[in-house]
Design an enzyme around this catalytic site. Structure first.
Site, PDB file in Angstrom:
ATOM      1  N   SER A  65       0.791  -1.237   0.000  1.00  0.00           N
ATOM      2  CA  SER A  65       0.000   0.000   0.000  1.00  0.00           C
ATOM      3  C   SER A  65       0.818   1.280   0.000  1.00  0.00           C
ATOM      4  CB  SER A  65      -0.952   0.015   1.196  1.00  0.00           C
ATOM      5  OG  SER A  65      -2.087  -0.780   0.943  1.00  0.00           O
ATOM      6  N   LYS A  68       0.210   3.813  -2.658  1.00  0.00           N
ATOM      7  CA  LYS A  68      -0.823   4.852  -2.569  1.00  0.00           C
ATOM      8  C   LYS A  68      -0.224   6.255  -2.422  1.00  0.00           C
ATOM      9  CE  LYS A  68      -4.558   1.978  -0.646  1.00  0.00           C
ATOM     10  NZ  LYS A  68      -3.916   0.658  -0.476  1.00  0.00           N
ATOM     11  N   SER A 129      -5.924   3.428   4.571  1.00  0.00           N
ATOM     12  CA  SER A 129      -5.311   2.667   3.479  1.00  0.00           C
ATOM     13  C   SER A 129      -6.357   1.884   2.685  1.00  0.00           C
ATOM     14  CB  SER A 129      -4.244   1.708   4.030  1.00  0.00           C
ATOM     15  OG  SER A 129      -3.412   1.244   2.989  1.00  0.00           O
TER      16      SER A 129
END
Length: 436
Positions: A65, A68, A129
């Site tokens: 993640s 991101k 997230s």
């Protein structure tokens, strides 16, 4: 003396000599007193981009993640450019809805036929997230996630990330998406970033859009009628079991986990007027990624300091003059036009020096500056040098040099026309005699 005793004495002598060598052996560029259990890690000074520590920092690994952060950057850029606003609304596509409904993707439970603002979606992405809200933002910006992935890779090239491959906006493995991977990518593709690339991405994020920290520092917030929590345990959470992981000054940035990536974390923190960025990749547990990050931050804050190495007006003891043509003086004294302040390992000031680089465009064919010269005129650069161990370079540009203007330290007036005439005549006869 028996052979056994001789062997024992020989073994003892070898052991002592080996120990002596290990004690006296100088530190190599990578042999440091600090190390981390993370497979890959880095510490960067967020103002200068200087790398303070690195381990396997160029190895491209699945970042999960932490991908991101690039989605965050592009969204913030679109807002700054006026192409989006925090109040822009969008609805949830079938694909984003399906991702949100899948509990294995930690969805926040998005609803269709509901208008969500960019701020709502961004907060769910940056704080919790969330994957589905990330996809919704990607589709809002570029139409499809596949087109958004193109923007991600273009921005990575623009930022000069050294090692990168973006295949989706979330950091999930394409193979886990049930064939719904973004167009233009393959089902077996995975995102890849090195610790160095992640640190550089974070460097651009916090410096270009510092407002990112206002959201990444929120421990928990409400989203669509429910409370969502930040996966960054180093923030000041109310939960008792998270308090041991709190680190004063941490205000971002992004955690990451998949089975393939392990537990990773890109952090940033301040102490006084210093900000650091750290990355740990592929640790073994949630606890370990935060413990190792705390160790990295402690090392960076405690072992390095911002030092004025050379003050404005500093001159080298030797070579501080440059020859001058047509001047009332034959040379001009040069000095630093500004001070050089730099983050260094404590106690290593004597390992730094400076070298002069005169601007060749200002020199005549004989390597001279030409009068008149005014005090403060730029004549070149004073470049910081380092002859110690453990130099990891700069996150922004490994070839970038720390330098300030090299300036004239005095006026040198031009000779009057009569003096120049006599000098010219003298030079003519001197050249004539030398030829003979």
């Amino acid at each position: 003396m028996s052979k056994i005793i001789q062997n024992r004495w020989l073994y003892l002598a070898i052991s002592v000599i080996t120990l002596f060598i290990l004690v006296l052996q100088p530190e190599t560029s990578r042999a440091q007193t600090f190390n981390t259990t993370a497979k890959s890690a880095i510490i960067v000074d967020a103002e200068t981009g200087k790398i303070l520590y690195a381990k396997n920092e160029t190895e491209a690994l699945p970042p999960a993640s932490m991908v991101k952060m690039m989605t965050e950057y592009i969204v913030l850029e679109k807002i700054a450019n006026g192409e989006l606003s925090w109040d822009t609304t969008t609805q949830i596509s079938d694909y984003a809805y399906a991702i949100s409904a899948n509990s294995s993707f930690s969805g926040v439970g998005l609803r269709q036929n509901v208008d969500y603002t960019v701020r709502e979606l961004y907060e769910a992405m940056a704080i919790n997230s969330d994957n589905a809200t990330t996809i919704a933002l990607a589709e809002l910006v570029a139409g499809t996630e596949g087109e958004f992935v193109k923007l991600m890779n273009e921005k990575a090239e623009e930022m000069k990330l050294p090692e990168y491959k973006f295949v989706n906006s979330t950091g999930l493995e394409n193979s886990s998406l049930g064939g719904n991977h973004p167009e233009g990518t393959n089902e077996d593709d995975t995102n890849l970033l090195s610790a160095r690339s992640l640190a550089l991405l974070a460097y651009h994020l916090v410096n270009d859009y510092p407002e990112v920290l206002e959201i990444s520092s929120i421990p928990e917030t409400e989203f669509d009628g429910q409370m969502i929590r930040n996966w960054n345990w180093m923030l000041p959470h109310d939960a008792t079991f998270l308090k041991p992981f709190h680190y004063e000054g941490v205000d971002g940035l992004k955690t990451g986990y998949t089975d393939l990536a392990g537990y990773s974390f890109t952090s940033t923190a301040t102490k006084g007027d210093k900000r650091l960025i750290t990355v740990v990749m592929k640790t073994e547990s949630e606890e370990e990624r935060f413990k190792e990050t705390a160790r990295l931050l402690d090392y960076g804050f405690n072992s390095f300091e911002e030092v004025e190495l050379f003050e404005a007006g500093y001159k080298l003891e030797k070579g501080s003059t440059v020859p001058v043509a047509k001047g009332k003086k034959d040379s001009v004294e040069v000095a630093l036009g500004d001070s050089i302040t730099y983050p260094i390992r404590k106690g290593t000031e004597d390992q730094y020096g400076i070298k002069y680089e005169i601007d060749k465009e200002l020199l005549n064919e004989d390597g001279e500056l030409e009068a008149p010269i005014k005090k403060g005129d730029k004549v070149g650069r004073a470049i910081l040098t380092y002859d110690g161990e453990g130099n990891f370079g700069n996150i922004v540009d490994s070839e970038e040099e720390t330098a300030v203007d090299l300036v004239a330290n005095e006026d040198v007036d031009k000779k009057n026309w009569l003096s120049l005439l006599f000098a010219s005549i003298g030079k003519f006869f001197s050249n004539l005699l030398n030829k003979n």
